[in-house]
Design a protein around this motif. Structure first.
Motif, PDB file in Angstrom:
ATOM      1  N   THR A 109      37.020  48.083  46.432  1.00  0.00           N
ATOM      2  CA  THR A 109      38.479  48.169  46.527  1.00  0.00           C
ATOM      3  C   THR A 109      39.072  46.845  46.987  1.00  0.00           C
ATOM      4  O   THR A 109      40.046  46.345  46.415  1.00  0.00           O
ATOM      5  N   GLU A 110      38.479  46.262  48.027  1.00  0.00           N
ATOM      6  CA  GLU A 110      38.991  44.981  48.537  1.00  0.00           C
ATOM      7  C   GLU A 110      38.797  43.871  47.509  1.00  0.00           C
ATOM      8  O   GLU A 110      39.648  42.981  47.380  1.00  0.00           O
ATOM      9  N   ASN A 111      37.701  43.909  46.767  1.00  0.00           N
ATOM     10  CA  ASN A 111      37.438  42.890  45.742  1.00  0.00           C
ATOM     11  C   ASN A 111      38.509  42.859  44.656  1.00  0.00           C
ATOM     12  O   ASN A 111      38.783  41.799  44.065  1.00  0.00           O
ATOM     13  N   THR A 112      39.104  44.016  44.371  1.00  0.00           N
ATOM     14  CA  THR A 112      40.007  44.126  43.215  1.00  0.00           C
ATOM     15  C   THR A 112      41.425  44.542  43.588  1.00  0.00           C
ATOM     16  O   THR A 112      42.226  44.868  42.708  1.00  0.00           O
ATOM     17  N   ARG A 113      41.756  44.514  44.861  1.00  0.00           N
ATOM     18  CA  ARG A 113      43.078  44.977  45.305  1.00  0.00           C
ATOM     19  C   ARG A 113      44.212  44.164  44.670  1.00  0.00           C
ATOM     20  O   ARG A 113      45.324  44.660  44.486  1.00  0.00           O
ATOM     21  N   HIS A 114      43.962  42.901  44.362  1.00  0.00           N
ATOM     22  CA  HIS A 114      45.004  42.019  43.832  1.00  0.00           C
ATOM     23  C   HIS A 114      45.310  42.278  42.363  1.00  0.00           C
ATOM     24  O   HIS A 114      46.302  41.780  41.842  1.00  0.00           O
ATOM     25  N   LEU A 115      44.471  43.036  41.682  1.00  0.00           N
ATOM     26  CA  LEU A 115      44.689  43.277  40.257  1.00  0.00           C
ATOM     27  C   LEU A 115      45.903  44.176  40.043  1.00  0.00           C
ATOM     28  O   LEU A 115      46.160  45.089  40.822  1.00  0.00           O
ATOM     29  N   SER A 116      46.630  43.923  38.969  1.00  0.00           N
ATOM     30  CA  SER A 116      47.737  44.801  38.608  1.00  0.00           C
ATOM     31  C   SER A 116      47.170  46.030  37.902  1.00  0.00           C
ATOM     32  O   SER A 116      46.029  46.005  37.412  1.00  0.00           O
TER      33      SER A 116
ATOM     34  N   ASP B  41      33.038  39.307  37.538  1.00  0.00           N
ATOM     35  CA  ASP B  41      32.756  38.783  38.880  1.00  0.00           C
ATOM     36  C   ASP B  41      33.708  37.663  39.274  1.00  0.00           C
ATOM     37  O   ASP B  41      34.095  37.545  40.442  1.00  0.00           O
ATOM     38  N   ALA B  42      34.084  36.821  38.322  1.00  0.00           N
ATOM     39  CA  ALA B  42      34.928  35.666  38.632  1.00  0.00           C
ATOM     40  C   ALA B  42      36.304  36.071  39.154  1.00  0.00           C
ATOM     41  O   ALA B  42      36.960  35.294  39.858  1.00  0.00           O
ATOM     42  N   LEU B  43      36.758  37.293  38.826  1.00  0.00           N
ATOM     43  CA  LEU B  43      38.068  37.758  39.278  1.00  0.00           C
ATOM     44  C   LEU B  43      38.006  38.545  40.591  1.00  0.00           C
ATOM     45  O   LEU B  43      39.045  38.892  41.155  1.00  0.00           O
ATOM     46  N   ARG B  44      36.816  38.817  41.064  1.00  0.00           N
ATOM     47  CA  ARG B  44      36.677  39.612  42.286  1.00  0.00           C
ATOM     48  C   ARG B  44      36.812  38.715  43.517  1.00  0.00           C
ATOM     49  O   ARG B  44      36.132  37.700  43.628  1.00  0.00           O
TER      50      ARG B  44
END
Length: 315
Positions: free
Chosen positions: A214-221, A234-237
């Motif tokens: 969840t923390e790895n991907t929280r910034h994703l829309s 992985d590069a976006l996490r």
């Protein structure tokens, strides 16, 4: 426990399944601070056992016509309405060793967090829920449920899946607060039952893994990597540290440090420059289509139960 294992059998997942589950994972992670940290001193396993006792004591009040009983914020089911649970049956429901559960129950009894009825089992007494900390916790859960609904709407969740009841949604959920919390507690345990299997049946690791992802991907829309077969590369996490997760979940640092190390060894986590990530390959392996379908089905039923109880839902 009533896991929705067959509702989506043979059906394709919605196009935005991963975006929807990211919202639900965030919901699960945000509740751990109160339940685990503030009540149980950071001992998740103890919190898991205690919460299961709570759910089993009042599960007769969580469905159908009885949902409306003891529903308001300060309308607590009395002790005589709480059904004691046998420790052996509790261990079976938890899928944990009997001795582990028995020892934890003895500690809960020692601390006054549950009461034994000779020949019947244990229950969590009403006085516990009257404590100001628990009343405040109820309000936090209500706020978390409202945020989940809003997050799901942003993620494009199809609320038409919910079987509508004629009951109008309440602008102020205070009159149904305790009913909502009972539904939420049962839902949380069912979700943990679904996500723990790929983690060698360890409920603690399952929740920690979910919190890290969840923390790895929280910034994703909601539109980013929303499909079931497209977890973020992985590069976006964004990496997260042990300290950040420990602070977020209110769990002791050393407990999490050991768990992080174990998950790195098993390939569930990867150590990168600024912390840890759940690799895309590990997420694909653990969050199979079957897991996603079961999660989605149980979420739909949870929202339907909330709507039946009187929780407002988007049109």
């Amino acid at each position: 426990m009533n896991l929705a294992t067959g509702m989506f059998a043979g059906k394709s997942l919605p196009r935005n399944a991963r975006a929807v589950l990211r919202a639900d994972d965030d919901f699960l992670s945000r509740k751990m601070d109160f339940v685990c940290g503030r009540i149980m001193g950071g001992d998740f396993r103890r919190a898991f056992i205690w919460n299961t006792i709570c759910v089993l004591n009042v599960r007769h009040l969580t469905q159908g016509a009885d949902t409306a009983r003891y529903a308001a914020l300060f309308d607590f089911p009395p002790d005589e309405e709480r059904i004691p649970v046998n420790i052996r049956k509790l261990a079976q429901a938890l899928l944990l060793p009997y001795e582990t559960v028995r020892r934890q129950v003895l500690l809960l009894e020692r601390d006054g967090l549950c009461v034994r009825v000779p020949g019947k089992g244990i229950f969590v007494p009403t006085r516990i829920f009257r404590h100001p900390d628990h009343v405040e916790g109820t309000k936090l859960v209500i706020a978390a449920v409202q945020r989940l609904i809003a997050d799901l709407k942003r993620a494009g969740f199809d609320f038409s899946q919910i079987a509508r009841s004629p009951r109008a949604g309440l602008a102020d959920p205070t009159p149904i607060a305790r009913a909502v919390v009972r539904l939420d507690a049962g839902y949380t345990l069912d979700v943990i039952a679904i996500i723990r299997a790929p983690h060698d049946d360890d409920p603690v690791e399952a929740v920690i893994f979910t919190a890290i992802a969840t923390e790895n991907t929280r910034h994703l829309s909601p539109a980013d990597h929303a499909a079931a077969d497209a977890p973020a590369p992985d590069a976006l996490r964004r990496p997260v540290s042990v300290l950040a997760v420990a602070t977020s979940l209110n769990i002791p640092y050393e407990t999490l440090r050991r768990m992080f190390a174990r998950m790195v060894r098993s390939g569930r986590l990867a150590r990168v420059k600024d912390g840890f990530i759940v690799p895309q390959a590990a997420q694909r392996r653990i969050e199979t289509d079957d897991v996603l379908r079961r999660r989605h089905a149980r979420l739909v039923r949870f929202l339907a139960d909330l709507q039946y109880t009187g929780m407002a839902m988007p049109a």
